[in-house]
Design a protein around this motif. Structure first.
Motif, mmCIF file in Angstrom:
data_model
loop_
_atom_site.group_PDB
_atom_site.id
_atom_site.type_symbol
_atom_site.label_atom_id
_atom_site.label_comp_id
_atom_site.label_asym_id
_atom_site.label_seq_id
_atom_site.Cartn_x
_atom_site.Cartn_y
_atom_site.Cartn_z
ATOM 1 N N PHE A 77 0.807 -1.217 0.000
ATOM 2 C CA PHE A 77 0.000 0.000 0.000
ATOM 3 C C PHE A 77 0.838 1.263 0.000
ATOM 4 C CE2 PHE A 77 -2.668 -3.346 1.820
ATOM 5 C CZ PHE A 77 -3.683 -3.331 0.885
ATOM 6 N N GLN A 78 2.146 1.116 -0.011
ATOM 7 C CA GLN A 78 3.031 2.274 -0.064
ATOM 8 C C GLN A 78 3.071 2.832 -1.494
ATOM 9 O OE1 GLN A 78 7.105 1.154 0.622
ATOM 10 N NE2 GLN A 78 6.917 -0.682 -0.617
ATOM 11 N N THR A 79 3.333 4.094 -1.596
ATOM 12 C CA THR A 79 3.582 4.711 -2.900
ATOM 13 C C THR A 79 4.973 5.314 -2.845
ATOM 14 O OG1 THR A 79 2.532 6.758 -2.168
ATOM 15 C CG2 THR A 79 1.165 5.221 -3.398
ATOM 16 N N ASN A 80 5.717 5.092 -3.892
ATOM 17 C CA ASN A 80 7.099 5.534 -3.903
ATOM 18 C C ASN A 80 7.459 6.173 -5.237
ATOM 19 O OD1 ASN A 80 7.943 4.449 -1.313
ATOM 20 N ND2 ASN A 80 7.668 2.449 -2.251
ATOM 21 N N GLU A 81 8.383 7.069 -5.176
ATOM 22 C CA GLU A 81 8.970 7.658 -6.373
ATOM 23 C C GLU A 81 10.091 6.751 -6.888
ATOM 24 O OE1 GLU A 81 8.289 10.947 -7.731
ATOM 25 O OE2 GLU A 81 6.515 10.887 -6.459
ATOM 26 N N VAL A 82 10.624 5.922 -5.984
ATOM 27 C CA VAL A 82 11.705 5.003 -6.349
ATOM 28 C C VAL A 82 11.276 3.574 -6.041
ATOM 29 C CG1 VAL A 82 13.509 6.717 -5.945
ATOM 30 C CG2 VAL A 82 12.840 5.196 -4.093
ATOM 31 N N VAL A 83 11.964 2.628 -6.654
ATOM 32 C CA VAL A 83 11.648 1.212 -6.465
ATOM 33 C C VAL A 83 12.032 0.778 -5.058
ATOM 34 C CG1 VAL A 83 12.171 -1.127 -7.234
ATOM 35 C CG2 VAL A 83 11.967 0.710 -8.928
ATOM 36 N N LYS A 84 11.085 0.185 -4.371
ATOM 37 C CA LYS A 84 11.265 -0.371 -3.024
ATOM 38 C C LYS A 84 10.641 -1.763 -2.995
ATOM 39 C CE LYS A 84 12.842 3.405 -1.018
ATOM 40 N NZ LYS A 84 14.258 3.530 -0.838
ATOM 41 N N ILE A 85 10.892 -2.485 -1.914
ATOM 42 C CA ILE A 85 10.224 -3.775 -1.753
ATOM 43 C C ILE A 85 8.722 -3.514 -1.713
ATOM 44 C CG2 ILE A 85 9.868 -5.729 -0.198
ATOM 45 C CD1 ILE A 85 12.797 -5.428 0.594
ATOM 46 N N GLY A 86 7.987 -4.266 -2.506
ATOM 47 C CA GLY A 86 6.548 -4.080 -2.617
ATOM 48 C C GLY A 86 6.154 -3.343 -3.890
ATOM 49 N N SER A 87 7.135 -2.840 -4.630
ATOM 50 C CA SER A 87 6.847 -2.113 -5.873
ATOM 51 C C SER A 87 6.562 -3.077 -7.018
ATOM 52 C CB SER A 87 8.044 -1.246 -6.285
ATOM 53 O OG SER A 87 8.303 -0.229 -5.356
ATOM 54 N N ILE A 88 5.658 -2.650 -7.874
ATOM 55 C CA ILE A 88 5.491 -3.273 -9.184
ATOM 56 C C ILE A 88 6.234 -2.342 -10.141
ATOM 57 C CG2 ILE A 88 3.878 -3.760 -11.066
ATOM 58 C CD1 ILE A 88 3.237 -5.713 -9.024
ATOM 59 N N ILE A 89 7.131 -2.922 -10.929
ATOM 60 C CA ILE A 89 7.936 -2.124 -11.835
ATOM 61 C C ILE A 89 7.647 -2.573 -13.255
ATOM 62 C CG2 ILE A 89 10.270 -1.379 -12.426
ATOM 63 C CD1 ILE A 89 9.975 -3.285 -9.273
ATOM 64 N N GLU A 90 7.108 -1.668 -14.052
ATOM 65 C CA GLU A 90 6.887 -1.952 -15.464
ATOM 66 C C GLU A 90 8.079 -1.396 -16.221
ATOM 67 O OE1 GLU A 90 3.032 -0.854 -17.024
ATOM 68 O OE2 GLU A 90 2.061 -1.332 -15.115
ATOM 69 N N PHE A 136 21.075 -5.693 -17.736
ATOM 70 C CA PHE A 136 21.167 -7.030 -17.176
ATOM 71 C C PHE A 136 21.376 -8.005 -18.316
ATOM 72 C CE2 PHE A 136 19.248 -11.040 -15.692
ATOM 73 C CZ PHE A 136 20.078 -11.281 -14.610
ATOM 74 N N ASN A 137 22.415 -8.836 -18.228
ATOM 75 C CA ASN A 137 22.739 -9.799 -19.289
ATOM 76 C C ASN A 137 22.814 -9.124 -20.662
ATOM 77 O OD1 ASN A 137 22.977 -11.931 -17.536
ATOM 78 N ND2 ASN A 137 20.930 -12.732 -17.927
ATOM 79 N N ASN A 138 23.481 -8.007 -20.716
ATOM 80 C CA ASN A 138 23.669 -7.232 -21.945
ATOM 81 C C ASN A 138 22.365 -6.713 -22.541
ATOM 82 O OD1 ASN A 138 26.512 -7.505 -21.929
ATOM 83 N ND2 ASN A 138 26.326 -9.548 -22.830
ATOM 84 N N ASN A 139 21.312 -6.671 -21.758
ATOM 85 C CA ASN A 139 20.036 -6.102 -22.196
ATOM 86 C C ASN A 139 19.763 -4.850 -21.383
ATOM 87 O OD1 ASN A 139 19.176 -8.146 -24.097
ATOM 88 N ND2 ASN A 139 18.878 -9.478 -22.340
ATOM 89 N N ASN A 140 19.473 -3.766 -22.077
ATOM 90 C CA ASN A 140 19.093 -2.530 -21.411
ATOM 91 C C ASN A 140 17.574 -2.474 -21.303
ATOM 92 O OD1 ASN A 140 21.743 -1.587 -21.287
ATOM 93 N ND2 ASN A 140 21.619 -0.738 -23.338
ATOM 94 N N PHE A 141 17.088 -2.083 -20.143
ATOM 95 C CA PHE A 141 15.655 -1.844 -20.045
ATOM 96 C C PHE A 141 15.394 -0.644 -19.167
ATOM 97 C CE2 PHE A 141 16.780 -5.449 -17.398
ATOM 98 C CZ PHE A 141 16.161 -5.255 -16.182
ATOM 99 N N THR A 142 14.367 0.072 -19.571
ATOM 100 C CA THR A 142 14.019 1.330 -18.955
ATOM 101 C C THR A 142 12.784 1.178 -18.099
ATOM 102 O OG1 THR A 142 14.914 2.476 -20.876
ATOM 103 C CG2 THR A 142 13.478 3.753 -19.454
ATOM 104 N N ILE A 143 12.815 1.805 -16.941
ATOM 105 C CA ILE A 143 11.663 1.765 -16.032
ATOM 106 C C ILE A 143 10.614 2.740 -16.564
ATOM 107 C CG2 ILE A 143 10.850 2.226 -13.694
ATOM 108 C CD1 ILE A 143 13.674 1.399 -12.731
ATOM 109 N N LYS A 144 9.428 2.213 -16.860
ATOM 110 C CA LYS A 144 8.333 3.023 -17.390
ATOM 111 C C LYS A 144 7.403 3.505 -16.294
ATOM 112 C CE LYS A 144 8.017 0.613 -21.824
ATOM 113 N NZ LYS A 144 7.103 -0.164 -22.666
ATOM 114 N N VAL A 145 7.030 2.600 -15.377
ATOM 115 C CA VAL A 145 6.059 2.921 -14.333
ATOM 116 C C VAL A 145 6.457 2.189 -13.065
ATOM 117 C CG1 VAL A 145 3.615 2.821 -13.635
ATOM 118 C CG2 VAL A 145 4.199 3.117 -16.047
ATOM 119 N N ILE A 146 6.265 2.864 -11.926
ATOM 120 C CA ILE A 146 6.438 2.223 -10.621
ATOM 121 C C ILE A 146 5.107 2.318 -9.899
ATOM 122 C CG2 ILE A 146 7.631 2.258 -8.401
ATOM 123 C CD1 ILE A 146 9.962 3.695 -9.838
ATOM 124 N N HIS A 147 4.564 1.175 -9.533
ATOM 125 C CA HIS A 147 3.306 1.143 -8.771
ATOM 126 C C HIS A 147 3.627 0.896 -7.324
ATOM 127 C CE1 HIS A 147 0.702 0.791 -12.363
ATOM 128 N NE2 HIS A 147 1.659 0.030 -12.843
#
Length: 147
Positions: A77-90, A136-147
């Motif tokens: 139920f936390q909301t964060n500007e950064v990724v924390k435990i409990g975050s959904i990261i798209e 990660f493993n030579n793949n770049n990925f960008t964080i689009k949304v943090i829930h």
């Protein structure tokens, strides 16, 4: 709320595993009892295989219960500007639930990976924010949304 749905799906998976392991333990216990009765007139006994299987299932059951306890500590139920435990990261390479190491979870046709903060990807994502890119493993990925 997507986090609550993914959390509940993780809980359902763990509860199903726990029930499965408990059922397996009952079957093994019955097999040991039946084997003991059958071998009481014979020399020796064949319970070693059953005991070994029982020990494995007990270990799996303990691990599942520990994961369930860890999941219960996750604040969804936390909301964060950064990724924390409990975050959904798209991200551009997939969706992650930073919680416990449960693996791939499908929810309404959408895939999520339940990972721990100790996982290599979890370590990379922790404390990142929308727009950040990780490799990660030579793949770049960008964080689009943090829930």
């Amino acid at each position: 709320m997507i986090k609550e749905q993914v959390y509940r799906k993780c809980l359902d998976i763990l509860n199903a595993r726990i029930d499965k392991y408990k059922g397996e333990l009952e079957i093994i216990k019955e097999s040991i009892e039946n084997n003991d009765k059958a071998s009481s007139d014979e020399e020796g006994g064949g319970t070693t295989d059953f005991t070994s299987a029982q020990n494995k299932v007990v270990q799996y059951l303990e691990e599942a219960n520990q994961m369930k306890d860890q999941l219960k500590q996750v604040d969804i139920f936390q909301t964060n500007e950064v990724v924390k435990i409990g975050s959904i990261i798209e991200t551009s390479m997939g969706n992650f639930f930073l919680s416990i190491p449960l693996g791939k979870i499908e929810l309404d046709g959408k895939m999520f990976f339940a990972i721990s903060k100790e996982a290599p990807v979890g370590q990379l994502l922790l404390d990142k924010q929308v727009g950040d890119t990780v490799t990660f493993n030579n793949n770049n990925f960008t964080i689009k949304v943090i829930h």
